[in-house]
Design an enzyme around this catalytic site. Structure first.
Site, short mmCIF file in Angstrom:
data_model
loop_
_atom_site.label_atom_id
_atom_site.label_comp_id
_atom_site.label_asym_id
_atom_site.label_seq_id
_atom_site.Cartn_x
_atom_site.Cartn_y
_atom_site.Cartn_z
N GLY A 12 0.81 -1.21 0.00
CA GLY A 12 0.00 0.00 0.00
C GLY A 12 0.84 1.26 0.00
N VAL A 14 2.45 2.61 2.32
CA VAL A 14 3.72 2.49 3.04
C VAL A 14 4.62 1.44 2.37
CG1 VAL A 14 4.77 1.68 5.20
CG2 VAL A 14 2.93 3.33 5.26
N ASP A 35 1.10 -8.78 -1.78
CA ASP A 35 -0.19 -8.32 -1.29
C ASP A 35 -1.24 -9.33 -1.74
OD1 ASP A 35 -1.12 -5.13 -0.46
OD2 ASP A 35 -2.69 -6.58 -0.99
N THR A 95 -9.34 1.02 12.34
CA THR A 95 -10.08 1.03 13.61
C THR A 95 -11.08 -0.13 13.58
OG1 THR A 95 -9.88 3.42 13.66
CG2 THR A 95 -11.55 2.46 15.10
N SER A 132 3.83 -1.39 10.07
CA SER A 132 2.48 -0.87 10.34
C SER A 132 2.49 -0.16 11.68
CB SER A 132 1.47 -2.02 10.43
OG SER A 132 1.42 -2.76 9.24
N ALA A 165 4.97 11.00 5.19
CA ALA A 165 3.64 11.58 4.96
C ALA A 165 3.34 11.41 3.47
CB ALA A 165 3.63 13.06 5.33
N ALA A 223 2.40 8.44 19.50
CA ALA A 223 2.57 9.75 20.14
C ALA A 223 2.89 10.82 19.09
CB ALA A 223 3.67 9.68 21.18
N LEU A 228 1.16 15.69 16.29
CA LEU A 228 0.99 16.45 15.05
C LEU A 228 -0.49 16.86 14.89
CD1 LEU A 228 3.22 14.36 12.61
CD2 LEU A 228 3.63 16.71 13.32
N CYS A 277 -4.67 7.85 8.96
CA CYS A 277 -3.96 7.54 10.21
C CYS A 277 -4.23 8.42 11.43
CB CYS A 277 -2.46 7.50 9.91
SG CYS A 277 -2.06 6.15 8.80
P1 NAD Z 1 -2.84 0.40 2.69
O1 NAD Z 1 -4.25 0.05 2.94
O2 NAD Z 1 -2.50 1.38 1.63
O3 NAD Z 1 -2.00 -0.94 2.38
C1 NAD Z 1 -2.07 -2.09 3.16
C2 NAD Z 1 -2.06 -3.29 2.22
O4 NAD Z 1 -1.94 -4.50 2.99
C3 NAD Z 1 -3.33 -3.45 1.40
O5 NAD Z 1 -3.01 -3.40 0.03
C4 NAD Z 1 -3.88 -4.85 1.80
O6 NAD Z 1 -4.43 -5.56 0.71
C5 NAD Z 1 -2.63 -5.53 2.31
N1 NAD Z 1 -2.88 -6.64 3.23
C6 NAD Z 1 -3.60 -6.62 4.37
N2 NAD Z 1 -3.55 -7.82 4.97
C7 NAD Z 1 -2.77 -8.61 4.19
C8 NAD Z 1 -2.32 -9.97 4.30
N3 NAD Z 1 -2.66 -10.71 5.36
N4 NAD Z 1 -1.55 -10.46 3.32
C9 NAD Z 1 -1.19 -9.70 2.25
N5 NAD Z 1 -1.56 -8.40 2.11
C10 NAD Z 1 -2.34 -7.88 3.09
O7 NAD Z 1 -2.24 0.88 4.09
P2 NAD Z 1 -1.06 1.94 4.32
O8 NAD Z 1 -1.59 3.31 4.19
O9 NAD Z 1 0.10 1.51 3.52
O10 NAD Z 1 -0.77 1.70 5.87
C11 NAD Z 1 -0.19 0.51 6.33
C12 NAD Z 1 0.21 0.69 7.78
O11 NAD Z 1 1.21 1.72 7.87
C13 NAD Z 1 -0.91 1.15 8.71
O12 NAD Z 1 -0.71 0.57 9.96
C14 NAD Z 1 -0.71 2.65 8.81
O13 NAD Z 1 -1.19 3.17 10.02
C15 NAD Z 1 0.79 2.78 8.73
N6 NAD Z 1 1.28 4.04 8.18
C16 NAD Z 1 0.69 4.60 7.09
C17 NAD Z 1 1.20 5.77 6.54
C18 NAD Z 1 0.57 6.42 5.33
O14 NAD Z 1 1.00 7.52 4.98
N7 NAD Z 1 -0.41 5.81 4.69
C19 NAD Z 1 2.34 6.36 7.10
C20 NAD Z 1 2.93 5.76 8.21
C21 NAD Z 1 2.40 4.59 8.73
C1 UGA Z 2 0.83 11.90 8.78
C2 UGA Z 2 2.15 12.27 9.46
O1 UGA Z 2 2.53 13.57 9.03
C3 UGA Z 2 3.24 11.27 9.11
O2 UGA Z 2 4.42 11.57 9.82
C4 UGA Z 2 2.76 9.86 9.47
O3 UGA Z 2 3.73 8.91 9.10
C5 UGA Z 2 1.46 9.57 8.76
O4 UGA Z 2 0.49 10.58 9.12
C6 UGA Z 2 0.85 8.26 9.13
O5 UGA Z 2 1.16 7.69 10.15
O6 UGA Z 2 0.00 7.86 8.32
P1 UGA Z 2 -0.21 12.23 6.37
O7 UGA Z 2 -1.49 11.91 7.06
O8 UGA Z 2 0.11 11.49 5.14
O9 UGA Z 2 1.02 12.01 7.37
O10 UGA Z 2 -0.17 13.76 5.99
P2 UGA Z 2 0.01 15.12 6.84
O11 UGA Z 2 0.85 16.01 6.06
O12 UGA Z 2 0.39 14.85 8.23
O13 UGA Z 2 -1.47 15.71 6.81
C7 UGA Z 2 -2.54 15.08 7.48
C8 UGA Z 2 -3.78 15.96 7.40
O14 UGA Z 2 -3.60 17.15 8.17
C9 UGA Z 2 -4.10 16.43 5.98
O15 UGA Z 2 -5.49 16.42 5.79
C10 UGA Z 2 -3.57 17.85 5.95
O16 UGA Z 2 -4.19 18.65 4.99
C11 UGA Z 2 -3.88 18.29 7.37
N1 UGA Z 2 -3.04 19.42 7.85
C12 UGA Z 2 -1.69 19.30 7.89
C13 UGA Z 2 -3.66 20.57 8.29
O17 UGA Z 2 -4.90 20.68 8.28
N2 UGA Z 2 -2.87 21.61 8.74
C14 UGA Z 2 -1.52 21.51 8.80
O18 UGA Z 2 -0.86 22.49 9.22
C15 UGA Z 2 -0.91 20.33 8.35
#
Ligand code: NAD
Ligand code: UGA
Length: 465
Positions: A12, A14, A35, A95, A132, A165, A223, A228, A277
């Site tokens: 995904g 990440v 995946d 969630t 994750s 991000a 945290a 943030l 997130c």
């Molecule tokens: P996502 O939904 O984009 O991707 C997750 C993928 O995992 C999906 O494609 C799903 O099909 C796959 N999957 C789930 N269970 C599986 C299994 N058992 N076997 C194979 N594939 C499986 O999610 P994401 O946004 O990449 O987030 C992943 C994790 O990273 C979350 O815990 C999220 O909180 C964390 N995270 C996300 C971000 C972000 O910017 N999106 C940033 C930092 C951390």
């Molecule tokens: C956020 C964190 O910034 C990352 O460090 C973290 O890894 C990630 O969540 C995660 O765990 O998923 P992201 O959600 O991708 O990243 O993007 P941000 O830039 O943090 O923005 C989040 C939301 O806040 C957006 O809707 C953005 O428009 C809003 N935002 C951001 C505001 O409304 N005001 C601001 O000053 C900054």
């Protein structure tokens, strides 16, 4: 033994970018990203790089250089597990929607399924990396599952949360403020941490690689997101007070952020934060605090999400007030569906909530986003309308009032009302003066991103001004 094969379960937002960067920086390591979602893997393998499943500036270039060389995308999870020394877990942890902790706790089903599969398949020692975002002490549970289903080999579980991000993922991965690695203090735990360090140190300076115990690392991720998001809710709460008092939120952010101890980042007022997130992770933190009996702490963090909901509702209310609480039949243009600029991700975007509130009151929407696909927008709306209890017939009727517009064209500016909901640069470049400084009654513009400079007109509402 030197690391030469790693895999990542979850392709995904990440898994895709992080593994691409590892493959790019470590040509001697074979990186296998797997995946269960066949369509997603097909998209990762598509010849046309515009069809990759996620849009992220800089990603296409890296994929072009590494894919099918030392970066492989497939659905063959068993093979990937079997062949890898290090297994990253980057599956989604949404969630919970049912069971204990419903509405707050993180659903760890995907993580548990991965652990069971790894235990079942593995024939040699493995290092499991939590990428994750997970509740504190999840590593303990993962280890329990691994040992229960396979007691023959050694599994080391380490925490290495991701801080990228969306929209700046590649830049963030290259210029990380820190790489956090939490491991056990046992000799095998320390060895596992060093193996992961050996990957990151190819491009991350050693001083930026922080080593902690597992629990600190898991909790530091929750945290960081909570703090943030807290800044955004703080500034958004003050935007309401600015509107009552004549203070300007832009001036306030600048003045407050100029204090070195506070800093200017994440003080941008908005219609509310979105993304998959912030809300999920804070609710998870709230749940954890409650489990440990820390009700006051739980309430403190819960307020961050409550203020975010308040901000979205406050924005919609302001629109309704302008139209005497009746938007039935009123044409409204929505500029932006993604939760922020430079991503095609719309999860938890404020646009979804504002739009649905208006649609349920009979508004007719024209929606434009440069990156989010038409099908995604319709699906987002369908899902929330159903969740709110609308039956199939109602959903269909409401969706008839939704028009997805492919290009930023004149039609959008002919509506009675325009809402700016995503901070895409192209919305900044619009000549707002032409629309706002004239004798015409419409369109009325509601700026949810504080883009447009204050003007002497009643046709513009900017948050906090
Ligand atoms: P996502 O939904 O984009 O991707 C997750 C993928 O995992 C999906 O494609 C799903 O099909 C796959 N999957 C789930 N269970 C599986 C299994 N058992 N076997 C194979 N594939 C499986 O999610 P994401 O946004 O990449 O987030 C992943 C994790 O990273 C979350 O815990 C999220 O909180 C964390 N995270 C996300 C971000 C972000 O910017 N999106 C940033 C930092 C951390
Ligand atoms: C956020 C964190 O910034 C990352 O460090 C973290 O890894 C990630 O969540 C995660 O765990 O998923 P992201 O959600 O991708 O990243 O993007 P941000 O830039 O943090 O923005 C989040 C939301 O806040 C957006 O809707 C953005 O428009 C809003 N935002 C951001 C505001 O409304 N005001 C601001 O000053 C900054």
């Amino acid at each position: 033994m030197k690391v030469n094969r790693v895999c990542c379960i979850g392709a995904g937002y990440v898994g895709g970018p992080t593994m691409s960067v590892i493959a790019h920086e470590c040509p001697d390591i074979l990186v296998h990203v797997v995946d269960d979602d066949k369509e997603k893997i097909k998209a990762w393998n598509s010849e046309n790089l515009n069809d990759l499943p996620i849009y992220e500036p800089g990603l296409k270039k890296i994929i072009k250089k590494t894919r099918n060389k030392n970066l492989i995308f497939s659905t063959d999870t068993d093979k990937a597990i079997l062949e890898s020394q290090i297994i990253f877990l980057a599956v989604n942890t949404p969630t919970k929607t049912k069971g204990e902790g419903k509405g707050f706790a993180a659903d760890l089903t995907n993580i548990e399924n991965c652990a069971k599969r790894i235990a079942r398949i593995s024939k040699s020692n493995k290092i499991i990396v939590e990428k994750s975002t997970l509740p504190v002490r999840t590593a303990e549970k993962i280890k329990e599952v691994l040992n229960k289903y396979n007691s023959k080999i050694n599994f080391e579980v380490i925490s290495n949360p991701e801080f990228l991000a969306e929209g700046t993922a590649i830049e963030d991965l290259y210029k990380s403020d820190r790489v956090l690695i939490g491991g056990e203090s046992s000799p095998s735990g320390k060895k596992a941490v060093e193996k992961l360090v050996s990957i990151y140190k190819r491009w991350i300076p050693a001083r930026k690689i922080l080593k902690t115990n597992v629990w600190s690392s898991e909790l530091a991720k929750l945290a960081s997101n909570a703090m943030l998001a807290q800044r955004i809710s703080s500034i958004n709460s003050l935007s309401a007070l600015c509107e009552k008092t004549g203070a300007s939120i832009k001036e306030l952010s600048k003045a407050v952020g100029a204090d070195k101890r506070i800093g200017p980042d994440f003080l941008g007022t908005s219609v509310g934060f979105g993304g998959s997130c912030f809300q999920k992770d804070i609710l998870n933190l709230v749940y954890l605090c409650k489990v440990y009996g820390l009700n006051e702490v739980a309430e403190f963090w819960h307020q961050v999400v409550k203020i975010n909901d308040y901000q979205k509702k406050r924005f919609t209310k302001r629109i309704l007030k302008t139209f005497d609480n009746s938007v039935a039949g009123i044409s409204i243009s929505i500029l932006g569906w993604a939760y922020k600029k430079n991503t095609n991700d719309s999860r938890e975007s404020a646009s979804i909530y504002v739009s649905t509130d208006l649609l349920e009151k009979g508004a007719i929407l024209s929606i434009y986003d440069p990156m989010v696909k038409k099908e995604r927008i319709k699906l987002d709306l369908k899902m929330i309308l159903e969740k709110r209890g609308n039956d199939k017939k109602q959903v269909k009727k409401i969706l008839n009032n939704v028009h997805i517009i492919k290009k930023l064209n004149d039609k959008l500016f002919k509506s009675k009302c325009i809402l700016i909901l995503t901070d895409w640069d192209e919305f900044k470049e619009i000549n707002w003066d032409i629309l706002l400084i004239n004798d015409k009654k419409y369109p009325i513009v509601f700026d949810g991103r504080n883009f447009i400079r204050k003007k002497n007109t009643k046709k513009l509402y900017t948050i906090g001004e």
